[in-house]
Design a protein around this motif. Structure first.
Motif, PDB file in Angstrom:
ATOM      1  N   ASP A 223       0.530  -1.338   0.039  1.00  0.00           N
ATOM      2  CA  ASP A 223      -0.046  -0.132   0.041  1.00  0.00           C
ATOM      3  C   ASP A 223       0.581   1.455  -0.193  1.00  0.00           C
ATOM      4  O   ASP A 223       0.460   2.206  -0.535  1.00  0.00           O
ATOM      5  CB  ASP A 223      -1.398   0.397   0.844  1.00  0.00           C
ATOM      6  CG  ASP A 223      -2.201  -0.837   1.211  1.00  0.00           C
ATOM      7  OD1 ASP A 223      -2.420  -1.392   0.182  1.00  0.00           O
ATOM      8  OD2 ASP A 223      -2.579  -1.713   2.534  1.00  0.00           O
ATOM      9  N   TYR A 224       2.172   1.298   0.611  1.00  0.00           N
ATOM     10  CA  TYR A 224       3.076   2.512   0.620  1.00  0.00           C
ATOM     11  C   TYR A 224       3.369   2.382  -0.513  1.00  0.00           C
ATOM     12  O   TYR A 224       3.833   3.841  -1.203  1.00  0.00           O
ATOM     13  CB  TYR A 224       3.680   2.571   1.702  1.00  0.00           C
ATOM     14  CG  TYR A 224       3.921   2.580   3.481  1.00  0.00           C
ATOM     15  CD1 TYR A 224       3.268   4.360   3.618  1.00  0.00           C
ATOM     16  CD2 TYR A 224       3.648   2.184   4.367  1.00  0.00           C
ATOM     17  CE1 TYR A 224       2.332   4.176   4.421  1.00  0.00           C
ATOM     18  CE2 TYR A 224       3.490   2.265   5.703  1.00  0.00           C
ATOM     19  CZ  TYR A 224       2.895   3.450   5.880  1.00  0.00           C
ATOM     20  OH  TYR A 224       2.188   3.918   7.069  1.00  0.00           O
TER      21      TYR A 224
ATOM     22  N   GLU B 299      -6.858   8.939  -2.425  1.00  0.00           N
ATOM     23  CA  GLU B 299      -7.209   8.884  -1.508  1.00  0.00           C
ATOM     24  C   GLU B 299      -8.096   7.301  -0.325  1.00  0.00           C
ATOM     25  O   GLU B 299      -7.899   7.145   0.721  1.00  0.00           O
ATOM     26  CB  GLU B 299      -8.929   9.213  -1.558  1.00  0.00           C
ATOM     27  CG  GLU B 299     -10.207   9.143  -0.651  1.00  0.00           C
ATOM     28  CD  GLU B 299     -11.125  10.270  -0.314  1.00  0.00           C
ATOM     29  OE1 GLU B 299     -12.075  10.240  -0.070  1.00  0.00           O
ATOM     30  OE2 GLU B 299     -11.416  10.995  -2.073  1.00  0.00           O
ATOM     31  N   GLY B 300      -8.236   6.623  -2.341  1.00  0.00           N
ATOM     32  CA  GLY B 300      -7.823   4.608  -1.639  1.00  0.00           C
ATOM     33  C   GLY B 300      -7.182   4.085  -0.972  1.00  0.00           C
ATOM     34  O   GLY B 300      -6.807   3.369  -0.015  1.00  0.00           O
ATOM     35  N   THR B 301      -6.050   5.181  -1.446  1.00  0.00           N
ATOM     36  CA  THR B 301      -4.486   4.085  -1.179  1.00  0.00           C
ATOM     37  C   THR B 301      -5.160   4.573   0.644  1.00  0.00           C
ATOM     38  O   THR B 301      -3.921   3.532   0.697  1.00  0.00           O
ATOM     39  CB  THR B 301      -3.609   4.637  -2.466  1.00  0.00           C
ATOM     40  OG1 THR B 301      -4.284   4.153  -3.177  1.00  0.00           O
ATOM     41  CG2 THR B 301      -2.183   4.053  -1.611  1.00  0.00           C
ATOM     42  N   GLU B 302      -5.170   5.702   0.670  1.00  0.00           N
ATOM     43  CA  GLU B 302      -4.843   6.064   2.093  1.00  0.00           C
ATOM     44  C   GLU B 302      -6.049   4.940   3.065  1.00  0.00           C
ATOM     45  O   GLU B 302      -5.596   5.048   3.926  1.00  0.00           O
ATOM     46  CB  GLU B 302      -5.340   7.566   1.724  1.00  0.00           C
ATOM     47  CG  GLU B 302      -3.993   8.718   1.607  1.00  0.00           C
ATOM     48  CD  GLU B 302      -2.331   8.549   2.361  1.00  0.00           C
ATOM     49  OE1 GLU B 302      -2.892   8.343   3.021  1.00  0.00           O
ATOM     50  OE2 GLU B 302      -1.696   8.939   1.720  1.00  0.00           O
ATOM     51  N   ASN B 303      -7.189   4.920   2.430  1.00  0.00           N
ATOM     52  CA  ASN B 303      -7.470   4.222   3.378  1.00  0.00           C
ATOM     53  C   ASN B 303      -6.908   2.446   3.386  1.00  0.00           C
ATOM     54  O   ASN B 303      -7.096   2.240   4.819  1.00  0.00           O
ATOM     55  CB  ASN B 303      -8.694   4.122   2.429  1.00  0.00           C
ATOM     56  CG  ASN B 303     -10.018   5.572   2.826  1.00  0.00           C
ATOM     57  OD1 ASN B 303      -8.932   6.337   3.999  1.00  0.00           O
ATOM     58  ND2 ASN B 303     -10.582   5.870   1.263  1.00  0.00           N
TER      59      ASN B 303
ATOM     60  N   GLY C 288      -0.691  14.452  16.313  1.00  0.00           N
ATOM     61  CA  GLY C 288      -1.349  15.863  15.543  1.00  0.00           C
ATOM     62  C   GLY C 288      -2.177  14.462  14.374  1.00  0.00           C
ATOM     63  O   GLY C 288      -2.628  15.824  13.791  1.00  0.00           O
ATOM     64  N   SER C 289      -1.585  13.500  14.447  1.00  0.00           N
ATOM     65  CA  SER C 289      -2.188  12.735  13.403  1.00  0.00           C
ATOM     66  C   SER C 289      -3.475  11.831  13.574  1.00  0.00           C
ATOM     67  O   SER C 289      -3.007  10.464  14.371  1.00  0.00           O
ATOM     68  CB  SER C 289      -1.328  12.718  11.977  1.00  0.00           C
ATOM     69  OG  SER C 289      -1.384  11.166  12.692  1.00  0.00           O
ATOM     70  N   THR C 290      -4.745  12.355  13.642  1.00  0.00           N
ATOM     71  CA  THR C 290      -5.249  11.327  13.396  1.00  0.00           C
ATOM     72  C   THR C 290      -6.404  10.986  12.275  1.00  0.00           C
ATOM     73  O   THR C 290      -7.076  10.050  13.033  1.00  0.00           O
ATOM     74  CB  THR C 290      -6.851  12.067  14.452  1.00  0.00           C
ATOM     75  OG1 THR C 290      -7.414  12.878  14.065  1.00  0.00           O
ATOM     76  CG2 THR C 290      -5.994  12.159  16.009  1.00  0.00           C
ATOM     77  N   LYS C 291      -5.991  11.076  11.117  1.00  0.00           N
ATOM     78  CA  LYS C 291      -6.081  10.873  10.195  1.00  0.00           C
ATOM     79  C   LYS C 291      -5.672  11.184   9.062  1.00  0.00           C
ATOM     80  O   LYS C 291      -4.757  11.692   8.765  1.00  0.00           O
ATOM     81  CB  LYS C 291      -7.743  10.918   9.482  1.00  0.00           C
ATOM     82  CG  LYS C 291      -7.717  12.876   9.636  1.00  0.00           C
ATOM     83  CD  LYS C 291      -8.929  13.597   9.025  1.00  0.00           C
ATOM     84  CE  LYS C 291      -8.794  15.183   9.226  1.00  0.00           C
ATOM     85  NZ  LYS C 291      -9.760  15.767   8.411  1.00  0.00           N
TER      86      LYS C 291
END
Length: 199
Positions: free
Chosen positions: A43-44, A136-140, A186-189
């Motif tokens: 995925d990365y 966006e799909g890849t980040e998910n 600081g990153s929650t999404k």
């Protein structure tokens, strides 16, 4: 003869004792971690492969944003240069370096996407919209793969630390705990890649 009978009686007990000592469960749990790691790496890599296309699509629309494009390109180069294999998953420093590079890339990518909010022509470009959807799909997928990897690590670490598997883990495999990924400060999404193209 009597000795052989006793030996024949003890053999199944010894096999049962060894089976309860992690001979099968430890490598099974480790293979699960390695498989989850492979999925996360894929995925990365998918994200890294999408970035040059995104940068090239954006270049023609916003020459004045060149510094942001350079940051993303450099962050991608750094993230792809840090290789982490299954044998490194027990090394907290190597896992942290990999995670930091991926976090920097995600952050740069988020800045790139936020910067181009001001370009209506870009927001309507079909190539850009397709890349946005893929990203966006890849980040998910990255988030799901990280979650799966961390769960596999949790199960493995529990297996090698609890009795009776801990005995075999230490004696036969020299097993060390694997390092899970932690949330970045600081990153929650995932980076927001919504360009509000409906407006």
């Amino acid at each position: 003869m009597r000795f052989l009978q006793r030996l024949g009686f003890l053999a199944p007990l010894a096999a049962l004792a060894l089976a309860g000592c992690g001979l099968n469960s430890v490598p099974t749990a480790e293979e699960h971690v390695n498989a989850a790691w492979g999925d996360l790496q894929a995925d990365y890599q998918r994200r890294a492969d999408l970035i040059p296309n995104l940068v090239n699509t954006v270049k023609g629309y916003a020459q004045q944003e060149k510094s942001v494009l350079v940051q993303v390109t450099e962050a991608r180069a750094k993230a792809t240069s840090i290789q982490l294999n299954a044998n490194d998953l027990s090394d907290p420093a190597k896992v942290q370096a990999f995670q930091n590079a991926q976090g920097q890339l995600g952050s740069s990518l988020g800045r790139l996407l936020a910067t181009f909010e001001a370009y209506p022509d870009l927001k309507s470009n079909q190539n850009f919209l397709a890349l946005q959807d893929q990203l966006e799909g890849t980040e998910n997928r990255i988030n799901a793969s990280r979650r799966d990897y961390n769960e596999a690590v949790r199960q493995y670490n529990t297996t090698i630390r609890t009795f009776p598997d801990a005995v075999g883990a230490k004696i036969f495999y020299g097993a060390k705990p694997k390092v899970p990924f932690e949330a970045e400060a600081g990153s929650t999404k995932a980076p927001d890649v919504n360009f509000n193209t409906a407006g």
